[in-house]
Design a protein around this motif. Structure first.
Motif, PDB file in Angstrom:
ATOM      1  N   ARG A  97       0.917  -1.225   0.109  1.00 35.34           N
ATOM      2  CA  ARG A  97      -0.140  -0.054   0.075  1.00 35.34           C
ATOM      3  C   ARG A  97       1.050   1.285   0.121  1.00 35.34           C
ATOM      4  NH1 ARG A  97      -2.371  -3.262   3.863  1.00 35.34           N
ATOM      5  NH2 ARG A  97      -1.462  -2.395   5.558  1.00 35.34           N
ATOM      6  N   VAL A  98       0.699   2.150  -0.909  1.00 43.56           N
ATOM      7  CA  VAL A  98       1.599   3.171  -1.062  1.00 43.56           C
ATOM      8  C   VAL A  98       0.795   4.406  -1.087  1.00 43.56           C
ATOM      9  CG1 VAL A  98       3.281   4.529  -2.856  1.00 43.56           C
ATOM     10  CG2 VAL A  98       3.340   1.792  -2.857  1.00 43.56           C
ATOM     11  N   ARG A  99       1.327   5.510   0.049  1.00 45.38           N
ATOM     12  CA  ARG A  99       0.791   6.693  -0.030  1.00 45.38           C
ATOM     13  C   ARG A  99       1.931   7.746  -0.455  1.00 45.38           C
ATOM     14  NH1 ARG A  99       0.141   6.690   5.798  1.00 45.38           N
ATOM     15  NH2 ARG A  99      -0.188   8.818   5.525  1.00 45.38           N
ATOM     16  N   ALA A 100       1.935   8.930  -1.107  1.00 44.64           N
ATOM     17  CA  ALA A 100       2.910   9.698  -1.174  1.00 44.64           C
ATOM     18  C   ALA A 100       2.539  11.270  -0.987  1.00 44.64           C
ATOM     19  CB  ALA A 100       2.911   9.694  -2.842  1.00 44.64           C
ATOM     20  N   VAL A 101       3.665  12.036  -0.369  1.00 45.74           N
ATOM     21  CA  VAL A 101       3.357  13.347  -0.313  1.00 45.74           C
ATOM     22  C   VAL A 101       4.473  14.221  -0.792  1.00 45.74           C
ATOM     23  CG1 VAL A 101       2.115  12.948   1.823  1.00 45.74           C
ATOM     24  CG2 VAL A 101       4.494  13.010   2.003  1.00 45.74           C
ATOM     25  N   ASN A 102       4.485  15.348  -0.776  1.00 44.10           N
ATOM     26  CA  ASN A 102       5.474  16.242  -1.770  1.00 44.10           C
ATOM     27  C   ASN A 102       6.222  17.065  -0.873  1.00 44.10           C
ATOM     28  OD1 ASN A 102       3.658  18.165  -1.313  1.00 44.10           O
ATOM     29  ND2 ASN A 102       3.278  18.525  -3.588  1.00 44.10           N
ATOM     30  N   ARG A 129       4.220  17.851   5.054  1.00 46.33           N
ATOM     31  CA  ARG A 129       3.035  16.836   5.047  1.00 46.33           C
ATOM     32  C   ARG A 129       3.519  15.454   5.443  1.00 46.33           C
ATOM     33  NH1 ARG A 129       0.607  18.764  -0.983  1.00 46.33           N
ATOM     34  NH2 ARG A 129      -0.282  20.594  -0.115  1.00 46.33           N
ATOM     35  N   CYS A 130       4.870  15.247   5.088  1.00 43.72           N
ATOM     36  CA  CYS A 130       5.175  13.884   5.637  1.00 43.72           C
ATOM     37  C   CYS A 130       4.937  13.765   7.096  1.00 43.72           C
ATOM     38  CB  CYS A 130       6.875  13.791   5.552  1.00 43.72           C
ATOM     39  SG  CYS A 130       7.562  12.333   6.135  1.00 43.72           S
ATOM     40  N   LEU A 131       5.546  14.770   7.888  1.00 44.40           N
ATOM     41  CA  LEU A 131       5.062  14.739   9.512  1.00 44.40           C
ATOM     42  C   LEU A 131       3.598  14.840   9.851  1.00 44.40           C
ATOM     43  CD1 LEU A 131       7.766  17.327  10.743  1.00 44.40           C
ATOM     44  CD2 LEU A 131       7.969  14.895  10.699  1.00 44.40           C
ATOM     45  N   ALA A 132       2.768  15.351   9.179  1.00 48.53           N
ATOM     46  CA  ALA A 132       1.347  15.140   9.383  1.00 48.53           C
ATOM     47  C   ALA A 132       0.743  13.789   8.900  1.00 48.53           C
ATOM     48  CB  ALA A 132       0.587  16.255   8.686  1.00 48.53           C
ATOM     49  N   ALA A 133       1.495  13.148   7.870  1.00 52.64           N
ATOM     50  CA  ALA A 133       1.011  11.822   7.150  1.00 52.64           C
ATOM     51  C   ALA A 133       1.384  10.612   8.357  1.00 52.64           C
ATOM     52  CB  ALA A 133       1.462  11.655   5.921  1.00 52.64           C
ATOM     53  N   VAL A 134       2.483  10.751   9.225  1.00 50.05           N
ATOM     54  CA  VAL A 134       2.791   9.707   9.913  1.00 50.05           C
ATOM     55  C   VAL A 134       2.027   9.634  11.274  1.00 50.05           C
ATOM     56  CG1 VAL A 134       4.920   9.655   8.869  1.00 50.05           C
ATOM     57  CG2 VAL A 134       4.828  11.160  10.901  1.00 50.05           C
ATOM     58  N   ARG A 135       1.147  10.435  11.673  1.00 47.57           N
ATOM     59  CA  ARG A 135       0.434  10.343  12.950  1.00 47.57           C
ATOM     60  C   ARG A 135      -0.381   9.171  12.966  1.00 47.57           C
ATOM     61  NH1 ARG A 135       3.586  12.699  16.225  1.00 47.57           N
ATOM     62  NH2 ARG A 135       1.807  12.468  17.594  1.00 47.57           N
ATOM     63  N   PRO A 136      -0.345   8.330  14.062  1.00 45.38           N
ATOM     64  CA  PRO A 136      -1.451   7.151  14.214  1.00 45.38           C
ATOM     65  C   PRO A 136      -2.963   7.806  14.060  1.00 45.38           C
ATOM     66  CG  PRO A 136       0.061   7.071  16.037  1.00 45.38           C
ATOM     67  CD  PRO A 136       0.370   8.281  15.281  1.00 45.38           C
ATOM     68  N   PRO A 137      -3.887   6.995  13.192  1.00 44.49           N
ATOM     69  CA  PRO A 137      -3.753   5.705  12.863  1.00 44.49           C
ATOM     70  C   PRO A 137      -2.940   5.462  11.554  1.00 44.49           C
ATOM     71  CG  PRO A 137      -5.866   6.574  12.377  1.00 44.49           C
ATOM     72  CD  PRO A 137      -5.228   7.611  13.021  1.00 44.49           C
ATOM     73  N   LEU A 138      -2.626   6.640  10.978  1.00 44.54           N
ATOM     74  CA  LEU A 138      -2.034   6.661   9.530  1.00 44.54           C
ATOM     75  C   LEU A 138      -0.328   5.998   9.504  1.00 44.54           C
ATOM     76  CD1 LEU A 138      -3.333  10.003   8.219  1.00 44.54           C
ATOM     77  CD2 LEU A 138      -4.240   7.691   7.920  1.00 44.54           C
ATOM     78  N   LYS A 139       0.076   5.713  10.572  1.00 41.88           N
ATOM     79  CA  LYS A 139       1.611   5.484  10.593  1.00 41.88           C
ATOM     80  C   LYS A 139       1.902   4.312   9.743  1.00 41.88           C
ATOM     81  CE  LYS A 139       4.898   4.025  14.356  1.00 41.88           C
ATOM     82  NZ  LYS A 139       4.897   3.856  15.661  1.00 41.88           N
ATOM     83  N   PRO A 140       2.842   4.687   9.029  1.00 38.08           N
ATOM     84  CA  PRO A 140       3.507   3.806   7.865  1.00 38.08           C
ATOM     85  C   PRO A 140       4.276   2.847   8.545  1.00 38.08           C
ATOM     86  CG  PRO A 140       4.579   5.963   7.374  1.00 38.08           C
ATOM     87  CD  PRO A 140       3.661   5.885   8.583  1.00 38.08           C
ATOM     88  N   ASP A 141       4.725   1.904   7.675  1.00 36.54           N
ATOM     89  CA  ASP A 141       5.673   0.637   8.167  1.00 36.54           C
ATOM     90  C   ASP A 141       7.121   1.199   7.683  1.00 36.54           C
ATOM     91  OD1 ASP A 141       3.896  -1.401   9.424  1.00 36.54           O
ATOM     92  OD2 ASP A 141       3.127  -1.398   7.238  1.00 36.54           O
ATOM     93  N   LEU A 142       7.140   2.124   6.668  1.00 42.28           N
ATOM     94  CA  LEU A 142       8.399   2.329   6.396  1.00 42.28           C
ATOM     95  C   LEU A 142       8.302   3.703   5.257  1.00 42.28           C
ATOM     96  CD1 LEU A 142      11.451   1.815   5.410  1.00 42.28           C
ATOM     97  CD2 LEU A 142      10.747   0.742   3.507  1.00 42.28           C
ATOM     98  N   GLU A 165      16.227  17.306   8.322  1.00 37.68           N
ATOM     99  CA  GLU A 165      15.367  17.907   9.430  1.00 37.68           C
ATOM    100  C   GLU A 165      14.025  16.819   9.690  1.00 37.68           C
ATOM    101  OE1 GLU A 165      12.968  21.929  10.752  1.00 37.68           O
ATOM    102  OE2 GLU A 165      14.340  21.948   8.907  1.00 37.68           O
ATOM    103  N   VAL A 166      13.582  16.442   8.552  1.00 36.98           N
ATOM    104  CA  VAL A 166      12.374  15.494   8.738  1.00 36.98           C
ATOM    105  C   VAL A 166      12.742  14.279   9.623  1.00 36.98           C
ATOM    106  CG1 VAL A 166      10.660  13.934   7.631  1.00 36.98           C
ATOM    107  CG2 VAL A 166      11.221  16.368   6.665  1.00 36.98           C
ATOM    108  N   LEU A 167      13.975  13.592   9.361  1.00 37.48           N
ATOM    109  CA  LEU A 167      14.148  12.684  10.031  1.00 37.48           C
ATOM    110  C   LEU A 167      14.479  12.838  11.593  1.00 37.48           C
ATOM    111  CD1 LEU A 167      15.253   9.556  10.230  1.00 37.48           C
ATOM    112  CD2 LEU A 167      17.558  10.425   9.415  1.00 37.48           C
ATOM    113  N   ALA A 168      15.101  13.995  11.644  1.00 34.47           N
ATOM    114  CA  ALA A 168      15.364  14.360  13.200  1.00 34.47           C
ATOM    115  C   ALA A 168      14.259  14.446  13.937  1.00 34.47           C
ATOM    116  CB  ALA A 168      16.128  15.778  13.125  1.00 34.47           C
TER     117      ALA A 168
END
Length: 362
Positions: A28-33, A37-50, A64-67
């Motif tokens: 299942r693939v989700r994409a953000v640009n 948007r990445c930080l908003a898209a990883v909050r539970p229950p949307l948390k991805p596996d990778l 910075e995103v990784l940090a």
């Protein structure tokens, strides 16, 4: 049904399209640009596996995103695979040092991409399995510890009540003295003289041990223990042996299990020396001042206060105020002065404990 969810983060639409095309048949693939948007898209229950994360992005780059992902407990365990056109060794080392799980360079080679993604997902599955197993193990250990503590508490109470059956006038004495000892220890926890000893664990063990202070009375003959009048000097000499009898019984219990049990160490101290006095005039060993273990000094005041306010066949109960004055008069003679000061400061709580566990309470 697709098992894993991947989040692709890249500011270039073409890169998002390529990665989605390659991965969508298997995941299942989700994409953000953008990083935000990445930080908003990883909050539970949307948390991805990778997360497949581009390094060079405007406003917020991949580092910075990784940090921010690693700083947040809710997202710190998500593996991040950097995907970038920066292909020199220093950039790769920098990404891995910051906590990236792997590092892929553009242009993407489909076979390498799929292999790296699969490897990271398998590693995550292993970590999740270990985490879940550890959580189950922790829960089981906690359950058994609670069970052991309950068994320990019931055993202590059973032994204490056994002693009470020989001396039925004591009523709720063990509950009251247990409350007094806990109150004194808590009040003195930050005192410079006692802070090293009165840890939270020590106070817990001390409170558990307190009901065993008179366990030695099971060894005193009924004719003496239940005598409705003053004891003769000979009878009093026998009565005083209950301190050593109790300590010896606990000592034998320790010997049977061939190990040291922390709460029994304190129980033995209390049983043996709670009739010692600060000025050395107590029994059984005539210990003086700080030679008397702290546990026994606390129990001494608790035991005397409760005896004073309780009815006995040979005496009426004192009022709380009268008992307070007796304790104060024993400061520096019968009792450790600082323990008396803690009693005086917390006198109202002693009264509340006595009322709560009154022998006449419904």
């Amino acid at each position: 049904m697709l098992e894993h969810t991947l989040l692709i983060v890249d500011d270039e639409p073409a890169n998002l399209a390529v990665l989605t095309h390659l991965l969508q048949p298997y995941y299942r693939v989700r994409a953000v640009n953008s990083g935000r948007r990445c930080l908003a898209a990883v909050r539970p229950p949307l948390k991805p596996d990778l997360i497949l994360l581009d390094v060079m992005m405007p406003e917020m780059d991949g580092y910075e995103v990784l940090a921010r992902l690693r700083a947040d407990p809710a997202t710190s365990d998500i593996p991040v695979l950097f995907v970038t056109a920066l292909d020199d060794d220093l950039n790769e080392e920098s990404g891995l040092a910051r906590g990236a799980a792997d590092y892929l360079t553009k242009p993407i080679r489909p076979g390498v991409l799929l292999a790296r993604v699969r490897t990271q997902l398998e590693a995550k599955r292993g970590r999740d399995f270990l985490r879940d197993q550890n959580a189950l193990l922790d829960a089981e250990v906690a359950r058994r510890m609670r069970e052991n503590e309950l068994t320990q508490l019931v055993s202590i109470r059973a032994l204490a009540h056994l002693a009470e059956t020989r001396d039925p006038e004591t009523g709720n004495h063990i509950l009251r003295t247990q409350g007094y000892v806990h109150q004194l220890a808590t009040a003195l926890q930050r005192h410079p003289r006692f802070s090293d000893v009165l840890t939270s664990r020590y106070i817990d063990l001390l409170t558990k041990s307190a009901p065993l202070h008179d366990i030695g009375k099971v060894g005193i003959p009924d004719a003496i223990l239940q005598k409705p009048g003053p004891l003769t000097p000979e009878e009093w000499a026998v009565m005083k042996t209950h301190a050593e009898i109790g300590a010896e019984a606990i000592d034998r219990a320790e010997a049977d299990i061939e190990t040291t049990v922390d709460f029994l160490v304190l129980a033995k101290e209390i049983a043996h020396w709670h009739h010692e006095k600060w000025d050395g005039s107590g029994y059984p060993d005539g210990l003086e001042a700080e030679a008397i273990p702290l546990s026994a000094r606390l129990m001494a005041l608790a035991d005397v206060f409760d005896a004073l306010i309780s009815v006995r066949v040979y005496k009426p109960a004192m009022s709380y105020e009268e008992a307070r004055e007796v304790i104060l008069a024993g400061r520096g003679r019968h009792f450790d002065p600082d323990v008396v000061d803690a009693f005086l400061t917390n006198y109202a709580e002693f009264v509340r404990i006595a009322e709560r566990h009154s022998d006449t309470a419904a």
